[in-house]
Design an enzyme around this catalytic site. Sequence first.
Site, PDB file in Angstrom:
ATOM      1  N   TYR A  92       0.865  -1.190   0.000  1.00  0.00           N
ATOM      2  CA  TYR A  92       0.000   0.000   0.000  1.00  0.00           C
ATOM      3  C   TYR A  92       0.893   1.229   0.000  1.00  0.00           C
ATOM      4  O   TYR A  92       1.848   1.307   0.769  1.00  0.00           O
ATOM      5  CB  TYR A  92      -0.883  -0.001   1.246  1.00  0.00           C
ATOM      6  CG  TYR A  92      -1.739   1.233   1.442  1.00  0.00           C
ATOM      7  CD1 TYR A  92      -1.483   2.111   2.492  1.00  0.00           C
ATOM      8  CD2 TYR A  92      -2.814   1.527   0.596  1.00  0.00           C
ATOM      9  CE1 TYR A  92      -2.270   3.244   2.694  1.00  0.00           C
ATOM     10  CE2 TYR A  92      -3.605   2.656   0.793  1.00  0.00           C
ATOM     11  CZ  TYR A  92      -3.329   3.505   1.841  1.00  0.00           C
ATOM     12  OH  TYR A  92      -4.107   4.630   2.031  1.00  0.00           O
ATOM     13  N   ASP A 130       9.289   2.579  -1.181  1.00  0.00           N
ATOM     14  CA  ASP A 130       8.325   3.235  -0.295  1.00  0.00           C
ATOM     15  C   ASP A 130       8.708   2.874   1.142  1.00  0.00           C
ATOM     16  O   ASP A 130       8.385   1.803   1.627  1.00  0.00           O
ATOM     17  CB  ASP A 130       6.898   2.781  -0.616  1.00  0.00           C
ATOM     18  CG  ASP A 130       5.888   3.466   0.305  1.00  0.00           C
ATOM     19  OD1 ASP A 130       4.679   3.395   0.028  1.00  0.00           O
ATOM     20  OD2 ASP A 130       6.315   4.055   1.325  1.00  0.00           O
ATOM     21  N   LYS A 159       5.581   9.102   8.368  1.00  0.00           N
ATOM     22  CA  LYS A 159       5.457   8.564   9.723  1.00  0.00           C
ATOM     23  C   LYS A 159       6.559   9.060  10.666  1.00  0.00           C
ATOM     24  O   LYS A 159       6.479  10.181  11.167  1.00  0.00           O
ATOM     25  CB  LYS A 159       5.373   7.034   9.652  1.00  0.00           C
ATOM     26  CG  LYS A 159       4.100   6.565   8.895  1.00  0.00           C
ATOM     27  CD  LYS A 159       3.970   5.075   8.861  1.00  0.00           C
ATOM     28  CE  LYS A 159       2.922   4.630   7.875  1.00  0.00           C
ATOM     29  NZ  LYS A 159       1.560   4.641   8.417  1.00  0.00           N
TER      30      LYS A 159
END
Length: 432
Positions: free
Chosen positions: A145, A240, A273
């Site tokens: 994702y 990612d 994050k």
Amino acid sequence: MSAVSTNQSLFERAQRVIPGGVNSPVRAFRAVGGTPRFIARAQGAYLWDAEGQRYIDYIGSWGPMILGHGHPAVLEAVQRAASRGLSFGAPTEAEIELAEAIITHVPSVEQVRLVSSGTEAAMSAIRLARGATGRSKLIKFEGCYHGHADALLVKAGSGLATFGHPTSAGVPPEVVQHTIVLEYNNLDALEAAFAEHGRELACVMIEPIAGNMNFVRAQLPYMKRLRELCTRHGALLVFDEVMTGFRVALGGAQSLYAAAIPGFKPDISVFGKVIGGGMPLAAFGTTRDIMRQLAPLGPVYQAGTLSGNPVATACGLATLREIAKPGFFDALGTRTRSLVDALAAAARDCGVAFSADCEGGMFGFFFQAELPQHYGAVMATDKDRFNRFFHGMLSRRVYLAPALYEAGFVSASHSEADIAATAAAAREAFKL
Ligand code: KE4
């Protein structure tokens, strides 16, 4: 909030004014059932819900809270930045310092652009890769994702290397026509896709450790071959690292692959994050040469009102300064490993088929004896078993991710006593 607010009453009230009662779907507990906990406050390794119940927190806001909640140096930096102004829409020194901190720890990155979410960073990285190569096609992997940009909301079609179909309503098929979805760790599918589309590929985007499949590592031979194929065909390899960056190691997952594969590095990296420390901040970075394509220097447009926001930047910078201290990741990795070993021992004693893995402050577990290598194997695990375990732990005040495909996170605030309490709860929850 009224004095008698409970999780249930808040959930009912929330659902009247917010779709599903949440601002991000996974928070609604739809995968596991039950009532989401409305969090009133957090400190260290703990969350307190609206009813005053305390939980050991293994979500950590889905990764950002690597220090634990309310770290004094982070709070002080945020309060100081806020007192100077919340947002200017103009450059600040703090953005330079955060960019320099990221670049210091990630040798493959010479320049970064700060944005406000992982979705925005991944979407921008793809646009940059397409602009830099003049190509349209991209490869992503089933189970990975990368946020909710249209081109990435696709699932595998049938067959080995085919174009994706939208996973979301509202995404026209033509928007995902250039997105090829492959099975993670499947070398044959990778070779076939490059054989057929290699020269058309702008990039391959991968989660180097797939935290959106709970915890699945890209196998070393696979990652080595992926790098070779991207180089040979002129496609950019995009890591990612929104979840793994500054979480599995100070240099992210790419530092682990670089240690195992001589000269390995991705072309573009995406972060989020941890680099925001819990505030809305993400980034994408690459070589100076590729970044020259980006506005205002080049033709690839990308922008953001709150990009590099001074309060978020202060939060991220204070967080990175703490995790860069000597021994931080050794201690965090040891604590996470002790959790995983304790859970595995509890499962073994209870005769439960169980496997688990971890790296740095990130972990995952599966109700099956072997660690799965791809999405199909992850989703074949016993969902009912997971859901019983999730609620068994929640009722024993241990807050795990409310979905079997999500990773877990340990912070520097989690103590050995917290790990022991978690293992004790697991010994009971495994019997449910
Ligand atoms: P955000 O847009 O949610 O900041 O980041 C998107 C994203 C990109 N890349 C990776 C590897 C990610 O894990 C994420 C977001 N992760 C999810 C949890 N699996 C965030 C939780 C949520 O969606 O509420």
